[in-house]
Scaffold this active site. Sequence first.
Site, PDB file in Angstrom:
ATOM      1  N   GLU A 246       0.465  -5.564  11.052  1.00 34.00           N
ATOM      2  CA  GLU A 246       0.094  -4.143  10.981  1.00 34.00           C
ATOM      3  C   GLU A 246       0.929  -3.384  12.006  1.00 34.00           C
ATOM      4  O   GLU A 246       0.674  -3.470  13.206  1.00 34.00           O
ATOM      5  CB  GLU A 246      -1.403  -3.966  11.293  1.00 34.00           C
ATOM      6  CG  GLU A 246      -2.343  -4.629  10.305  1.00 34.00           C
ATOM      7  CD  GLU A 246      -2.584  -3.798   9.035  1.00 34.00           C
ATOM      8  OE1 GLU A 246      -1.997  -2.704   8.909  1.00 34.00           O
ATOM      9  OE2 GLU A 246      -3.348  -4.263   8.180  1.00 34.00           O
TER      10      GLU A 246
ATOM     11  N   GLU B 244       1.995   3.200   3.065  1.00 36.30           N
ATOM     12  CA  GLU B 244       2.634   2.390   4.105  1.00 36.30           C
ATOM     13  C   GLU B 244       4.123   2.159   3.856  1.00 36.30           C
ATOM     14  O   GLU B 244       4.664   1.094   4.144  1.00 36.30           O
ATOM     15  CB  GLU B 244       1.848   1.076   4.260  1.00 36.30           C
ATOM     16  CG  GLU B 244       0.395   1.372   4.631  1.00 36.30           C
ATOM     17  CD  GLU B 244      -0.523   0.149   4.620  1.00 36.30           C
ATOM     18  OE1 GLU B 244      -0.011  -0.982   4.615  1.00 36.30           O
ATOM     19  OE2 GLU B 244      -1.749   0.351   4.620  1.00 36.30           O
TER      20      GLU B 244
ATOM     21  N   TYR C   7     -10.420 -10.661   2.542  1.00 35.95           N
ATOM     22  CA  TYR C   7     -10.383 -11.374   1.259  1.00 35.95           C
ATOM     23  C   TYR C   7      -9.243 -10.893   0.380  1.00 35.95           C
ATOM     24  O   TYR C   7      -8.863  -9.728   0.420  1.00 35.95           O
ATOM     25  CB  TYR C   7     -11.685 -11.117   0.476  1.00 35.95           C
ATOM     26  CG  TYR C   7     -12.949 -11.303   1.246  1.00 35.95           C
ATOM     27  CD1 TYR C   7     -13.236 -12.509   1.876  1.00 35.95           C
ATOM     28  CD2 TYR C   7     -13.873 -10.268   1.318  1.00 35.95           C
ATOM     29  CE1 TYR C   7     -14.420 -12.674   2.563  1.00 35.95           C
ATOM     30  CE2 TYR C   7     -15.067 -10.425   2.002  1.00 35.95           C
ATOM     31  CZ  TYR C   7     -15.340 -11.629   2.631  1.00 35.95           C
ATOM     32  OH  TYR C   7     -16.502 -11.781   3.311  1.00 35.95           O
TER      33      TYR C   7
ATOM     34  N   HIS D 182       0.824  -1.211   0.000  1.00 42.03           N
ATOM     35  CA  HIS D 182       0.000   0.000   0.000  1.00 42.03           C
ATOM     36  C   HIS D 182       0.861   1.266   0.000  1.00 42.03           C
ATOM     37  O   HIS D 182       1.830   1.358   0.766  1.00 42.03           O
ATOM     38  CB  HIS D 182      -0.917  -0.019   1.231  1.00 42.03           C
ATOM     39  CG  HIS D 182      -2.008  -1.034   1.113  1.00 42.03           C
ATOM     40  ND1 HIS D 182      -2.445  -1.802   2.163  1.00 42.03           N
ATOM     41  CD2 HIS D 182      -2.752  -1.393   0.034  1.00 42.03           C
ATOM     42  CE1 HIS D 182      -3.427  -2.596   1.738  1.00 42.03           C
ATOM     43  NE2 HIS D 182      -3.614  -2.369   0.455  1.00 42.03           N
TER      44      HIS D 182
ATOM     45  N   HIS E  15       2.240  -4.311   6.811  1.00 37.01           N
ATOM     46  CA  HIS E  15       1.335  -3.187   6.552  1.00 37.01           C
ATOM     47  C   HIS E  15       1.372  -2.251   7.755  1.00 37.01           C
ATOM     48  O   HIS E  15       1.952  -2.561   8.781  1.00 37.01           O
ATOM     49  CB  HIS E  15      -0.102  -3.708   6.370  1.00 37.01           C
ATOM     50  CG  HIS E  15      -0.300  -4.472   5.099  1.00 37.01           C
ATOM     51  ND1 HIS E  15      -0.940  -3.942   4.009  1.00 37.01           N
ATOM     52  CD2 HIS E  15       0.070  -5.728   4.739  1.00 37.01           C
ATOM     53  CE1 HIS E  15      -0.964  -4.837   3.036  1.00 37.01           C
ATOM     54  NE2 HIS E  15      -0.353  -5.933   3.446  1.00 37.01           N
TER      55      HIS E  15
HETATM   56 ZN   LIG Z   1      -1.838  -2.114   4.050  1.00 39.45          ZN
END
Ligand SMILES: [Zn+2]
Length: 313
Positions: free
Chosen positions: A283, A75, A264, A72, A222
């Site tokens: 995370e 990130e 998903y 992402h 992430h």
């Molecule tokens: Zn992410």
Amino acid sequence: MRSGCEIKSKSHIVNTKKKYSYDLLQRDLKDLKIKYSFITVEEIGKSVCGRSLYCIKLGYGSNKVFYNGAHHGLEWMTSLLLMKFIENVCKAYKSGKHIKGYDARELLKKSTIYIVPMVNPDGVELAINGLSKSHPYYNELLKWNNGSTDFSKVWQANAKGVDLNHNYDASFDLSKEAEKEHCILGPGPTRYSGECPESEPETKALADFTRKEDFKLVMAYHSQGKEIYWQYGNSTPQIARTIGEIFAEVSGYKLGEVTGIASYAGYKDWFIDKFKRPGYTIEVGWGKNPLPLTQFHQIYEDNEEMLILAGML
Ligand SMILES: [Zn+2]
């Protein structure tokens, strides 16, 4: 122009005080390779805009594990985390020292650690440096970003507005249904999964690379939430929870349960489903993306032992 001698004598290569752009990644990889010639840097594919997807290989052991970061755009902190980890392992290995109490030479004898620190360099570039007039998708990106030229607080997708961590072949149909419920009908800053699994060169490269190697365990980094996700329905191997609990203990992060749209078509979902081996989404940090650099030190401290242990368990 910096000479090889200058680079070799520098005590630190990866600067943790700057937003981690693709240019910095490239420069650091070049310098790390000069200073630590035992690492391997290869290109496993290219992004939509032609940027290299780099993979760094550390060690020569039979225990093969894979870590990746920055699926992402916002990130990029996870790229910085993985690059600093690479540097610190190299430093300890070269000097024969311990890292977080573990013998680096033992680690790299037992394991081969593969790391793709920046899966989505085009997204990171948009998030850090914004949209330039010469961007090949300038008009489309403006439209996909709701007419705004500010990508710095919202942009998670790649250069085609596809959220790469929703573009893998794991409950893709359910992901599509969930998108509709969230009124996501096409390319945009986040959560659009693309036309079909692996439609994007970045996810295709990562999936191909994973299929080619025989990884015992994977971790997809992430931000944010200080959580560790470890499940994908009935495909989750039993050992995944035990390892997850160890990770939670050494990091201080909590073991999470994913529900709804986030559960998903992610990389770890696909890995668990396909290989029935432990796969984790980690995370890091706490707050709103992009996380401030002031959190870096804590994030690194929280994650270093987990990154070592993942290669040794
Ligand atoms: Zn992410």
